[in-house]
Design a protein around this motif. Structure first.
Motif, PDB file in Angstrom:
ATOM      1  N   SER A 123      -8.155  -6.170   5.873  1.00 55.74           N
ATOM      2  CA  SER A 123      -7.196  -5.077   6.038  1.00 55.74           C
ATOM      3  C   SER A 123      -6.163  -5.095   4.925  1.00 55.74           C
ATOM      4  O   SER A 123      -5.713  -6.163   4.512  1.00 55.74           O
ATOM      5  N   LEU A 124      -5.803  -3.917   4.472  1.00 55.48           N
ATOM      6  CA  LEU A 124      -4.706  -3.746   3.518  1.00 55.48           C
ATOM      7  C   LEU A 124      -3.481  -3.281   4.292  1.00 55.48           C
ATOM      8  O   LEU A 124      -3.595  -2.475   5.218  1.00 55.48           O
ATOM      9  N   LYS A 125      -2.321  -3.788   3.863  1.00 54.04           N
ATOM     10  CA  LYS A 125      -1.088  -3.434   4.553  1.00 54.04           C
ATOM     11  C   LYS A 125      -0.113  -2.764   3.606  1.00 54.04           C
ATOM     12  O   LYS A 125      -0.004  -3.143   2.441  1.00 54.04           O
ATOM     13  N   CYS A 126       0.582  -1.780   4.124  1.00 55.09           N
ATOM     14  CA  CYS A 126       1.621  -1.086   3.362  1.00 55.09           C
ATOM     15  C   CYS A 126       2.855  -0.968   4.235  1.00 55.09           C
ATOM     16  O   CYS A 126       2.751  -0.671   5.436  1.00 55.09           O
ATOM     17  N   GLU A 127       4.002  -1.193   3.641  1.00 51.11           N
ATOM     18  CA  GLU A 127       5.260  -1.051   4.363  1.00 51.11           C
ATOM     19  C   GLU A 127       6.262  -0.318   3.483  1.00 51.11           C
ATOM     20  O   GLU A 127       6.406  -0.641   2.303  1.00 51.11           O
ATOM     21  N   GLN A 128       6.944   0.665   4.055  1.00 53.55           N
ATOM     22  CA  GLN A 128       7.972   1.365   3.277  1.00 53.55           C
ATOM     23  C   GLN A 128       9.339   1.158   3.940  1.00 53.55           C
ATOM     24  O   GLN A 128       9.456   1.188   5.154  1.00 53.55           O
ATOM     25  N   HIS A 129      10.318   0.951   3.059  1.00 51.78           N
ATOM     26  CA  HIS A 129      11.678   0.641   3.519  1.00 51.78           C
ATOM     27  C   HIS A 129      12.623   1.784   3.169  1.00 51.78           C
ATOM     28  O   HIS A 129      13.816   1.579   2.944  1.00 51.78           O
TER      29      HIS A 129
END
Lengths: 115, 111
Positions: free
Chosen positions: A20-26
């Motif tokens: 799995s690839l993970k992305c997080e935006q702040h």
């Protein structure tokens, strides 16, 4: 720093693996995107989520499965990939998708190699 | 026919030169035009955007749109080694969230 982070930065996997690839935006944005960037090809939009709801699926093969549990996080689940899926996978976010003027902010990408 | 055509280069210029980067497109409905800059090992970052025809200037960068010819350009004046990157054009129809990207032009500015 764009405020969009992606992990892992590099991934090597066999065709039978699941990852799995993970992305997080702040940035407090409501829309998130997955793009595929291959050498000598334009960026290809894969999926769009707006307020956690998928609004676009650009005929992406089912071996790519997105998940958006909340507006800050986006996952791309990978299984039984093919060598031609090797590419840079970019995540992006924007405040909304109401119009083309919504600036998209990109993460650094995950470089994926499928053996 | 591709929606957006962009010469991939590579383009190599001496420091201080004027750089011209170009894209052509086929869809006359495109209204919104963008230029992204992508450094090695990084994601693209928005450099400039314009709406419809005309020029837009931001420091050393000028974006130009000619809708009659379906042609857009990005000019970089007094180019610097730090401008070395891949430049991507992108465009979309006003009301849509589908961006169409060019393949990117690789630029190297030699000190």
């Amino acid at each position: 720093e764009t405020g969009v982070t992606q992990t892992p930065r590099h991934l090597v996997m066999g065709m039978t693996n699941k990852k799995s690839l993970k992305c997080e935006q702040h940035l407090g944005h409501n829309a998130m995107y997955w793009y595929k960037q291959s050498a000598k090809k334009p960026l290809e939009l894969m999926f769009v989520y707006n307020f956690k709801e998928q609004t676009e699926n650009n005929s992406v093969p089912s071996r790519f499965s997105p998940e958006c549990p909340n507006s800050s996080h986006l996952f791309l689940h990978l299984h039984t990939l093919q060598p031609e899926d090797s590419a840079l996978y970019l995540c992006a976010s924007s405040l909304g998708v109401a119009g083309a003027q919504e600036t998209q902010y990109f993460g650094p990408g995950t470089r994926l190699l499928v053996l | 026919q591709k929606e957006v055509e962009q010469d991939p280069g590579p383009l190599s210029v001496p420091e201080g030169a004027i750089v011209s980067l170009n894209c052509t497109y086929s869809n006359s409905a495109f209204q919104y035009f963008m230029w992204y800059r992508q450094y090695s090992r990084k994601g693209p970052e928005l450099l400039m955007y314009t709406y419809s025809s005309g020029n837009k200037e931001d420091g050393r960068f000028t974006a130009q749109v000619d809708k009659s010819s379906k042609y857009i350009s990005l000019f970089i004046r007094d180019s610097q080694p730090s401008d070395s990157a891949t430049y991507l054009c992108a465009m979309s129809v006003w009301s849509g969230n589908q961006f169409y990207f060019g393949t990117g032009t690789s630029l190297t500015v030699i000190p």
